[in-house]
Design an enzyme around this catalytic site. Sequence first.
Site, PDB file in Angstrom:
ATOM      1  N   HIS A  23       0.863  -1.194   0.000  1.00 58.13           N
ATOM      2  CA  HIS A  23       0.000   0.000   0.000  1.00 58.13           C
ATOM      3  C   HIS A  23       0.895   1.239   0.000  1.00 58.13           C
ATOM      4  O   HIS A  23       0.833   2.063   0.922  1.00 58.13           O
ATOM      5  CB  HIS A  23      -0.945   0.029   1.206  1.00 58.13           C
ATOM      6  CG  HIS A  23      -2.131  -0.890   1.070  1.00 58.13           C
ATOM      7  ND1 HIS A  23      -2.903  -1.277   2.132  1.00 58.13           N
ATOM      8  CD2 HIS A  23      -2.689  -1.478  -0.015  1.00 58.13           C
ATOM      9  CE1 HIS A  23      -3.871  -2.074   1.709  1.00 58.13           C
ATOM     10  NE2 HIS A  23      -3.761  -2.209   0.411  1.00 58.13           N
ATOM     11  N   HIS A  79     -10.991 -10.073  -6.292  1.00 57.57           N
ATOM     12  CA  HIS A  79     -10.743  -8.717  -5.756  1.00 57.57           C
ATOM     13  C   HIS A  79     -10.010  -7.928  -6.844  1.00 57.57           C
ATOM     14  O   HIS A  79      -9.146  -8.467  -7.515  1.00 57.57           O
ATOM     15  CB  HIS A  79      -9.888  -8.892  -4.495  1.00 57.57           C
ATOM     16  CG  HIS A  79      -9.458  -7.652  -3.781  1.00 57.57           C
ATOM     17  ND1 HIS A  79     -10.130  -6.461  -3.826  1.00 57.57           N
ATOM     18  CD2 HIS A  79      -8.393  -7.453  -2.948  1.00 57.57           C
ATOM     19  CE1 HIS A  79      -9.498  -5.573  -3.060  1.00 57.57           C
ATOM     20  NE2 HIS A  79      -8.442  -6.138  -2.524  1.00 57.57           N
ATOM     21  N   GLU A  81      -8.068  -5.178  -6.435  1.00 53.99           N
ATOM     22  CA  GLU A  81      -6.852  -4.436  -6.090  1.00 53.99           C
ATOM     23  C   GLU A  81      -5.668  -5.001  -6.886  1.00 53.99           C
ATOM     24  O   GLU A  81      -5.603  -6.204  -7.163  1.00 53.99           O
ATOM     25  CB  GLU A  81      -6.581  -4.521  -4.575  1.00 53.99           C
ATOM     26  CG  GLU A  81      -5.533  -3.520  -4.121  1.00 53.99           C
ATOM     27  CD  GLU A  81      -5.526  -3.263  -2.614  1.00 53.99           C
ATOM     28  OE1 GLU A  81      -6.153  -4.018  -1.858  1.00 53.99           O
ATOM     29  OE2 GLU A  81      -4.860  -2.286  -2.197  1.00 53.99           O
ATOM     30  N   ASP A  83      -2.679  -5.865  -6.543  1.00 53.83           N
ATOM     31  CA  ASP A  83      -1.798  -6.989  -6.179  1.00 53.83           C
ATOM     32  C   ASP A  83      -2.394  -8.324  -6.622  1.00 53.83           C
ATOM     33  O   ASP A  83      -1.693  -9.335  -6.639  1.00 53.83           O
ATOM     34  CB  ASP A  83      -1.469  -6.995  -4.677  1.00 53.83           C
ATOM     35  CG  ASP A  83      -2.675  -6.860  -3.777  1.00 53.83           C
ATOM     36  OD1 ASP A  83      -3.659  -6.232  -4.193  1.00 53.83           O
ATOM     37  OD2 ASP A  83      -2.632  -7.372  -2.648  1.00 53.83           O
ATOM     38  N   HIS A 147     -11.572  -6.276   2.049  1.00 49.43           N
ATOM     39  CA  HIS A 147     -11.550  -4.939   2.580  1.00 49.43           C
ATOM     40  C   HIS A 147     -11.889  -3.871   1.546  1.00 49.43           C
ATOM     41  O   HIS A 147     -11.775  -2.669   1.849  1.00 49.43           O
ATOM     42  CB  HIS A 147     -10.182  -4.630   3.209  1.00 49.43           C
ATOM     43  CG  HIS A 147      -9.064  -4.591   2.177  1.00 49.43           C
ATOM     44  ND1 HIS A 147      -8.262  -3.491   2.056  1.00 49.43           N
ATOM     45  CD2 HIS A 147      -8.681  -5.439   1.221  1.00 49.43           C
ATOM     46  CE1 HIS A 147      -7.389  -3.688   1.085  1.00 49.43           C
ATOM     47  NE2 HIS A 147      -7.628  -4.872   0.572  1.00 49.43           N
ATOM     48  N   ASP A 166      -8.102 -11.675   0.454  1.00 49.46           N
ATOM     49  CA  ASP A 166      -7.297 -11.022   1.499  1.00 49.46           C
ATOM     50  C   ASP A 166      -7.620 -11.526   2.912  1.00 49.46           C
ATOM     51  O   ASP A 166      -6.738 -11.567   3.779  1.00 49.46           O
ATOM     52  CB  ASP A 166      -7.503  -9.505   1.455  1.00 49.46           C
ATOM     53  CG  ASP A 166      -6.736  -8.852   0.309  1.00 49.46           C
ATOM     54  OD1 ASP A 166      -5.708  -9.411  -0.119  1.00 49.46           O
ATOM     55  OD2 ASP A 166      -7.161  -7.783  -0.155  1.00 49.46           O
ATOM     56  N   TYR A 194      -1.692  -8.127   9.940  1.00 54.57           N
ATOM     57  CA  TYR A 194      -2.521  -7.935   8.744  1.00 54.57           C
ATOM     58  C   TYR A 194      -3.950  -7.559   9.147  1.00 54.57           C
ATOM     59  O   TYR A 194      -4.543  -6.618   8.617  1.00 54.57           O
ATOM     60  CB  TYR A 194      -2.506  -9.230   7.923  1.00 54.57           C
ATOM     61  CG  TYR A 194      -3.087  -9.086   6.547  1.00 54.57           C
ATOM     62  CD1 TYR A 194      -2.272  -8.812   5.458  1.00 54.57           C
ATOM     63  CD2 TYR A 194      -4.454  -9.216   6.329  1.00 54.57           C
ATOM     64  CE1 TYR A 194      -2.808  -8.674   4.188  1.00 54.57           C
ATOM     65  CE2 TYR A 194      -4.983  -9.077   5.070  1.00 54.57           C
ATOM     66  CZ  TYR A 194      -4.160  -8.805   3.998  1.00 54.57           C
ATOM     67  OH  TYR A 194      -4.695  -8.660   2.746  1.00 54.57           O
ATOM     68  N   HIS A 227      -2.628 -13.994   0.261  1.00 53.33           N
ATOM     69  CA  HIS A 227      -1.278 -13.646   0.743  1.00 53.33           C
ATOM     70  C   HIS A 227      -0.869 -14.648   1.819  1.00 53.33           C
ATOM     71  O   HIS A 227      -1.676 -15.000   2.689  1.00 53.33           O
ATOM     72  CB  HIS A 227      -1.247 -12.261   1.404  1.00 53.33           C
ATOM     73  CG  HIS A 227      -1.623 -11.135   0.498  1.00 53.33           C
ATOM     74  ND1 HIS A 227      -0.812 -10.685  -0.515  1.00 53.33           N
ATOM     75  CD2 HIS A 227      -2.721 -10.358   0.461  1.00 53.33           C
ATOM     76  CE1 HIS A 227      -1.398  -9.672  -1.129  1.00 53.33           C
ATOM     77  NE2 HIS A 227      -2.567  -9.458  -0.558  1.00 53.33           N
TER      78      HIS A 227
HETATM   79 FE1  FEO Z   1      -6.696  -5.899  -1.086  1.00 50.57          FE
HETATM   80 FE2  FEO Z   1      -4.220  -8.130  -1.317  1.00 50.57          FE
HETATM   81  O1  FEO Z   1      -5.288  -6.748  -1.891  1.00 50.57           O
END
Ligand code: FEO
Length: 399
Positions: A23, A79, A81, A83, A147, A166, A194, A227
């Site tokens: 981030h 998701h 995002e 990543d 999230h 996530d 996390y 992750h």
């Molecule tokens: Fe919300 Fe691992 O991205």
Amino acid sequence: MKRQVKGNVSWVGYIDWELESFHGDDYSIMNGSSQNAYLIEEEKTVLIDTVWLPHRFEFVENLKKEIDLHKIDFIIANHGECDHSGSLTSLMEEIPDTPIYCTANAVRSIEGQYGKRGWDFHVVKTGDSIEIGNGKKLIFVEMPMLHWPDSMATYLTEDNILFSNDAFGQHYAVEELFNDKANPCLLEKEALKYFVNILNPFAPILKKKLTEIEKLDLPIEMIAPSHGAIWRENPMQIVEKYALWADAYQEDQITIAYDTMWEGTAKIAHKIAEEIHKASPDTVVKVFHIAKADKNEVMTEVFKSKAIIVGSPTVCNSILSSVAGWLEFLKQLRFKNKKAAAFGCYGWSGESVKVLQQKLGEAGFAVIDENVKSLWNPGDEDYANIPALVCKLMEAPEA
Ligand code: FEO
């Protein structure tokens, strides 16, 4: 590169040993991380998520070595995002007509980031499913604000794997992939960090979602997040931990966080730590220099605490900018059920304690009036106020 997870499910992600922050620089990475993508090869071939943009070429090349990309029947984007979606652009150049299953919000976030490219999106909602052959299906569960508004999880029947994205993840590189192969202390530490720094602001939503998932009564034999380690051994342990953490969690701990100009405020911090230990020897006490300590690690300690005591000298009628920024982050994390007090040195006007108390209140803490405010350098007359501060803080009701 392809590693078996269970049955015909493989991991095809990227282990990011070199990652130092996430981030932007808002989340420190101490033990590496990974972006987990998964390949399911039943009668249908399904790819769940991709990896971060900088690794997109390597991701696509590695995937090509494992399968003919044209064999991928569809992609699940849990998701948007970057990543997890960052390699879609390179992948879709190779297989532009492959359907992508995701939430309506994910269509918006993916198109928002990469532009409208005419991809074949299929919007799914909680309870929707797709057959993938061999008697198996994928069931989707929307996870809005866990999230991002676009987040969802995907459940694979028969193998009973929850691809949770996530949720339940950790920024922790585990080459061996599974929780039973990971260092248990580091795993719990990184899972908690996390949760605190990414998911805690959405804890009330998470509590409801955990109940909803429980009501679906799906057997869960494995939780495969996007992750870190895959929860293979006793996967429900992390669900149980999340239920605890999402419920205004606290331990018998008090955290002192301060910054200082000429060491006066630092001296008060250490005296307060000594007094807490004297008054309550079993209470865990932690002291952090806000400008020097890692903020994500400190926030994890704040999360564990029943109370915090924050210090800053007065600077230009206010507080040090390091402390002001830290307090803004504290507010964003929306901790519940915690108390706070303030302290600090001053030379002229002495507003820091008042400013700290106000900002701690705005961050949702129950703030006590007792404080330590020291003119120039702290002396015995200032330290004499510490026992009352500690006593009142221990006795005060929680927010
Ligand atoms: Fe919300 Fe691992 O991205």
